[in-house]
Design a protein around this motif. Structure first.
Motif, short mmCIF file in Angstrom:
data_model
loop_
_atom_site.label_atom_id
_atom_site.label_comp_id
_atom_site.label_asym_id
_atom_site.label_seq_id
_atom_site.Cartn_x
_atom_site.Cartn_y
_atom_site.Cartn_z
N ILE A 3 0.80 -1.15 0.09
CA ILE A 3 -0.19 -0.03 0.19
C ILE A 3 1.03 1.14 -0.09
N SER A 4 0.71 2.25 -0.53
CA SER A 4 1.34 3.58 -0.71
C SER A 4 1.37 4.34 0.62
N ARG A 57 -0.44 9.08 -6.24
CA ARG A 57 -0.62 7.77 -5.80
C ARG A 57 -1.89 7.77 -4.90
N GLY A 58 -2.34 6.58 -4.41
CA GLY A 58 -3.14 6.34 -3.68
C GLY A 58 -4.73 6.79 -4.18
N ARG A 59 -4.98 6.82 -5.49
CA ARG A 59 -5.83 7.25 -5.99
C ARG A 59 -7.41 6.81 -5.57
N TRP A 60 -7.29 5.49 -5.48
CA TRP A 60 -8.44 4.77 -4.93
C TRP A 60 -8.86 5.13 -3.74
N THR A 61 -8.00 5.44 -2.47
CA THR A 61 -8.20 5.78 -1.27
C THR A 61 -8.58 7.50 -1.50
N ARG A 62 -8.13 8.01 -2.43
CA ARG A 62 -8.68 9.41 -2.45
C ARG A 62 -9.87 9.77 -2.89
N LYS A 63 -10.37 8.53 -3.71
CA LYS A 63 -11.65 8.64 -4.10
C LYS A 63 -12.66 8.35 -2.94
N VAL A 77 -10.15 1.43 12.58
CA VAL A 77 -9.88 0.53 11.20
C VAL A 77 -9.32 -0.61 11.49
N GLU A 78 -9.69 -1.59 10.66
CA GLU A 78 -9.38 -2.94 10.63
C GLU A 78 -8.88 -3.88 9.44
N TYR A 79 -8.61 -4.88 9.52
CA TYR A 79 -8.13 -5.60 8.17
C TYR A 79 -8.90 -5.36 7.20
N TYR A 80 -10.31 -5.79 7.00
CA TYR A 80 -11.04 -5.70 6.02
C TYR A 80 -11.34 -4.35 5.53
N ILE A 81 -11.48 -3.10 6.38
CA ILE A 81 -11.71 -1.97 6.09
C ILE A 81 -10.64 -1.40 5.26
N THR A 82 -9.43 -1.84 5.65
CA THR A 82 -7.94 -1.25 5.19
C THR A 82 -7.91 -1.80 3.66
N HIS A 83 -8.09 -2.80 3.65
CA HIS A 83 -8.29 -3.51 2.10
C HIS A 83 -9.25 -2.97 1.36
N PHE A 84 -10.26 -2.77 1.61
CA PHE A 84 -11.34 -1.84 0.89
C PHE A 84 -10.88 -0.60 0.50
N LEU A 85 -10.47 0.12 1.77
CA LEU A 85 -9.99 1.83 1.45
C LEU A 85 -8.86 1.78 0.43
N SER A 86 -7.74 0.85 0.68
CA SER A 86 -6.56 0.90 -0.02
C SER A 86 -6.48 0.36 -1.34
N GLY A 87 -7.40 -0.71 -1.64
CA GLY A 87 -7.51 -1.48 -2.93
C GLY A 87 -6.46 -2.45 -2.92
N TYR A 90 -16.41 -15.60 -9.67
CA TYR A 90 -17.68 -15.64 -9.93
C TYR A 90 -18.45 -14.90 -11.20
N CYS A 91 -17.79 -14.01 -11.85
CA CYS A 91 -18.33 -13.22 -12.97
C CYS A 91 -17.46 -12.83 -14.00
N ASP A 92 -16.07 -13.03 -13.83
CA ASP A 92 -15.06 -13.04 -14.66
C ASP A 92 -14.60 -11.42 -15.27
N GLU A 93 -15.12 -10.46 -14.33
CA GLU A 93 -14.73 -9.15 -14.54
C GLU A 93 -13.39 -8.90 -13.88
N ILE A 94 -12.91 -7.62 -14.06
CA ILE A 94 -11.49 -7.57 -13.35
C ILE A 94 -12.12 -7.18 -11.65
N ASP A 95 -11.49 -7.95 -10.83
CA ASP A 95 -11.88 -8.08 -9.55
C ASP A 95 -10.96 -7.05 -8.64
N ASP A 96 -11.49 -5.96 -8.66
CA ASP A 96 -10.73 -4.95 -7.68
C ASP A 96 -11.63 -4.51 -6.57
N ALA A 97 -11.35 -3.64 -5.71
CA ALA A 97 -12.27 -3.26 -4.57
C ALA A 97 -13.56 -2.88 -4.93
N GLU A 98 -13.42 -1.96 -6.03
CA GLU A 98 -14.93 -1.23 -6.44
C GLU A 98 -15.65 -2.52 -7.05
N HIS A 99 -15.27 -3.28 -7.93
CA HIS A 99 -15.84 -4.54 -8.19
C HIS A 99 -16.63 -5.24 -7.23
#
Length: 135
Positions: free
Chosen positions: A12-13, A52-58, A74-84, A105-114
């Motif tokens: 993570i940045s 840097r950190g574009r997803w977090t900035r969004k 702040v915990e493990y899953y929240i950090t993963h979501f907020l940082s991507g 599950y659906c073959d799309e690009i699996d990022d935090a947003e997806h």
């Protein structure tokens, strides 16, 4: 220390993990004390860091509001979501842990947003008003 506070991957940045953990980098605190001449140099550095950190900035538009909030830890899953940076296939693919970054599950690009907003696998857990509209 910030990585441990919020259980983040070391990839993570620095800027993103410090915001999520609610910490202010010492160098930024010191830069605030510099005179006007030096502030011009700081503005150039800030412009470089903004890439840097574009997803977090969004997700965290106002750092002051985020760090002064009185709720939520702040915990493990929240950090993963907020940082991507976490258990998302696209991220694991980028760090060469798995062969491709598509959702199982659906073959799309699996990022935090997806995962959080679009994947049909998690539709029942979402509010009905959310849709897959790239932020």
């Amino acid at each position: 220390m910030a990585l441990r506070i919020c259980s983040a991957y070391r990839t993570i940045s620095t800027d993103a993990v410090l915001v999520i953990a609610g910490l202010i980098p010492l160098h930024l605190a010191a830069e605030e004390k510099r005179d006007l001449y030096v502030k011009a140099e700081i503005n150039d550095e800030v412009k470089r860091q903004q890439r840097r950190g574009r997803w977090t900035r969004k997700l965290i538009h106002n750092v002051e509001d985020w760090t002064s909030r009185k709720h939520g830890d702040v915990e493990y899953y929240i950090t993963h979501f907020l940082s991507g940076h976490g258990v998302f296939m696209d991220f694991l693919h980028r760090i060469k842990k798995i062969p491709n970054g598509n959702c199982m599950y659906c073959d799309e690009i699996d990022d935090a947003e997806h995962t959080l907003f679009c994947c049909p696998r998690w539709e029942n857990g979402r509010n009905k008003g959310l849709s897959c509209c790239r932020m």
